[in-house]
Design an enzyme around this catalytic site. Structure first.
Site, short mmCIF file in Angstrom:
data_model
loop_
_atom_site.label_atom_id
_atom_site.label_comp_id
_atom_site.label_asym_id
_atom_site.label_seq_id
_atom_site.Cartn_x
_atom_site.Cartn_y
_atom_site.Cartn_z
N SER A 158 0.79 -1.23 0.00
CA SER A 158 0.00 0.00 0.00
C SER A 158 0.83 1.28 0.00
O SER A 158 0.35 2.31 -0.45
CB SER A 158 -0.97 -0.01 1.18
OG SER A 158 -0.28 -0.28 2.38
N HIS A 188 -5.48 -3.82 -2.26
CA HIS A 188 -5.22 -2.80 -3.27
C HIS A 188 -5.10 -3.39 -4.68
O HIS A 188 -4.90 -2.66 -5.64
CB HIS A 188 -3.93 -2.03 -2.95
CG HIS A 188 -4.08 -1.08 -1.80
ND1 HIS A 188 -4.68 0.15 -1.91
CD2 HIS A 188 -3.73 -1.21 -0.50
CE1 HIS A 188 -4.68 0.75 -0.74
NE2 HIS A 188 -4.11 -0.06 0.14
N LYS A 230 -12.60 -0.46 -0.72
CA LYS A 230 -11.77 0.31 -1.65
C LYS A 230 -12.44 0.26 -3.03
O LYS A 230 -13.43 0.94 -3.25
CB LYS A 230 -10.34 -0.24 -1.66
CG LYS A 230 -9.67 -0.18 -0.29
CD LYS A 230 -8.18 -0.47 -0.35
CE LYS A 230 -7.57 -0.75 1.02
NZ LYS A 230 -7.63 0.37 1.96
C1 LIG Z 1 -3.42 -4.19 2.43
C2 LIG Z 1 -4.55 -3.73 3.29
N1 LIG Z 1 -5.18 -4.62 4.07
C3 LIG Z 1 -6.21 -4.26 4.85
C4 LIG Z 1 -6.65 -2.96 4.90
C5 LIG Z 1 -7.79 -2.60 5.80
O1 LIG Z 1 -8.96 -2.57 5.04
P1 LIG Z 1 -10.33 -2.14 5.72
O2 LIG Z 1 -10.49 -0.68 5.52
O3 LIG Z 1 -11.36 -2.96 5.02
O4 LIG Z 1 -10.22 -2.51 7.17
C6 LIG Z 1 -6.02 -2.00 4.12
C7 LIG Z 1 -6.49 -0.58 4.20
O5 LIG Z 1 -5.81 0.36 4.01
C8 LIG Z 1 -4.95 -2.38 3.29
O6 LIG Z 1 -4.31 -1.48 2.55
#
Ligand SMILES: Cc1ncc(COP(=O)(O)O)c(C=O)c1O
Length: 397
Positions: A184, A212, A243
């Site tokens: 990310s 992502h 997202k």
């Molecule tokens: C790789 C990754 N996993 C999990 C999450 C968390 O997602 P959520 O907003 O559904 O909790 C994110 C959010 O930024 C992320 O980038």
């Protein structure tokens, strides 16, 4: 109120402000889209949302949520195994599993919840988890919660180091290798083909969080696993509905039927916390349908990524290389990144500066995120702001 306690918090906050690393919340008054109205800055172009396919304000996604509210009401006022599961949860979970080419799936209220509900459930005494050092915080915290497992880290995308950790974990069972699909903060892709090959050699279980990658990577937006032609080769996939797939909230774990049943039986967020709201489940289902019916959304996103990357490079910026919708510009210190994003906001572009502790000190960055909904006019206006601000802060000649 405990005055001493609050005074200490105030002092810490003042220190953040003094160092230029204090984060300000921005208040939007219109739906998330390629441009939004912000209380603090007026109309701005958005380059900092994960709304990759522009589905957050898609009429069919909104209408599905409204129908869901009418049909299911506000909720069940209960956790899933007591009386908190609607038929729409099953429909959505079947759809997610089919979308990813996995046998089964289970939703959570967020991917954070999914990751923190997964690892402690399946990693008991005698197991090992090997995690890329740049994995998302939700994986890091999920792994921390698996306190009985042996926890090992490998250097970012370093396959030699991964193999060393696999050797160190020999004798443990199961051994999990966990990675983001798209990282990310870097925007780069995990080396999934090598990871799968190594995992097979050492009899390890692969876990990919493709939050992502979903909607972005692969010909039909099924993610990094589709991109690498590895559908069916990954043991466990986690991801978000918050997202590209509508942007409200929600996460999931996909894997074997036995894994999903185990999570239903034992995963603590499933047992002790309410389900994904039915309205959100309805919207997420509509988002998946929209993606399946409109593969051109993924093509448009890809064209926009190429356009914006080329534009930044023409201006003299050197974005980190990558194929995802995340384009990081490394600018140095945290306070510099935050000040630069403030100037960009004043120039009509909403893009976030990230610094320590999210990324190591000295590698603070402006993280540009591209949406399929951006028009070339909006991207040109954003590039003009990057040109002006880049000169103003001394990054461009
Ligand atoms: C790789 C990754 N996993 C999990 C999450 C968390 O997602 P959520 O907003 O559904 O909790 C994110 C959010 O930024 C992320 O980038």
């Amino acid at each position: 109120m405990n005055a001493g306690f609050n005074a200490k918090l105030d002092a810490d906050l003042q220190a953040l402000k003094a160092s230029g690393t204090y984060k300000h919340l921005r208040h939007l008054t219109t739906p998330m889209a390629a441009h939004v109205h912000m209380e603090e800055a007026g109309d701005v172009i958005v380059l900092s949302s994960n709304n990759y396919l522009g589905l957050a304000d898609e009429p069919s996604v909104i209408a599905a949520g409204k129908r869901g509210l009418d049909r299911y009401g506000a909720g069940t006022a209960s956790v899933r195994f007591i009386c908190g599961t609607f038929d729409i949860h099953r429909t959505l979970e079947t759809r997610i599993a089919g979308f990813l080419g996995m046998p089964a799936a289970l939703t959570y209220v967020s991917c954070w919840n999914a990751n923190t509900g997964l690892f402690p459930t399946i990693c008991v005494e005698g197991s090992a988890i090997i995690s890329d050092e740049l994995n998302h915080a939700s994986i890091i915290d999920g792994v921390r919660l698996a306190g009985k497992a042996r926890r090992l880290r490998y250097k970012h995308s370093d396959m030699q180091d991964l193999e060393e950790q696999l050797r160190a974990a020999e004798g443990c069972a199961p051994i999990l290798v966990v990675t983001d699909g798209v990282f990310s903060m870097e925007g780069d892709l995990a080396k999934l083909p090598e990871i799968v090959a190594l995992a097979k050699r050492y009899n390890a279980v692969t876990v990919v969080d493709d939050s992502h990658g979903t909607g972005v990577m692969g010909k039909t937006g099924r993610g990094t696993i589709e991109h690498f032609g590895l559908t069916g080769e990954i043991d466990i996939v986690t991801g978000t509905l918050g997202k590209a797939l509508g942007g409200a909230a929600g996460g999931f774990v996909a894997g074997s039927a036995a894994l999903i049943d185990t999570l239903i039986q034992r995963s603590r967020p499933q047992l002790f916390s309410n389900a994904l709201p039915a309205t959100v489940a309805c919207s997420a289902l509509a988002a998946l349908e929209r993606l399946d019916d409109h593969p051109e959304l993924v093509e448009r996103l890809r064209a926009n990524i190429a356009y914006f990357r080329a534009g930044l490079s023409r201006l003299g910026y050197r974005p980190l290389a990558g194929e995802s919708a995340i384009i990081p510009l490394i600018v140095g210190e945290t306070s510099f990144a935050i000040a630069m994003s403030e100037k960009l906001l004043q120039g009509g572009v909403f893009v976030t500066g990230f610094g320590f502790p999210v990324v190591p000190e000295g590698t603070a960055r402006i993280r540009v995120q591209i949406s399929a909904k951006l028009t070339s006019d909006e991207m040109d206006r954003a590039l003009a702001a990057f040109a002006a601000v880049g000169k103003d802060v001394g990054l461009l000649p």
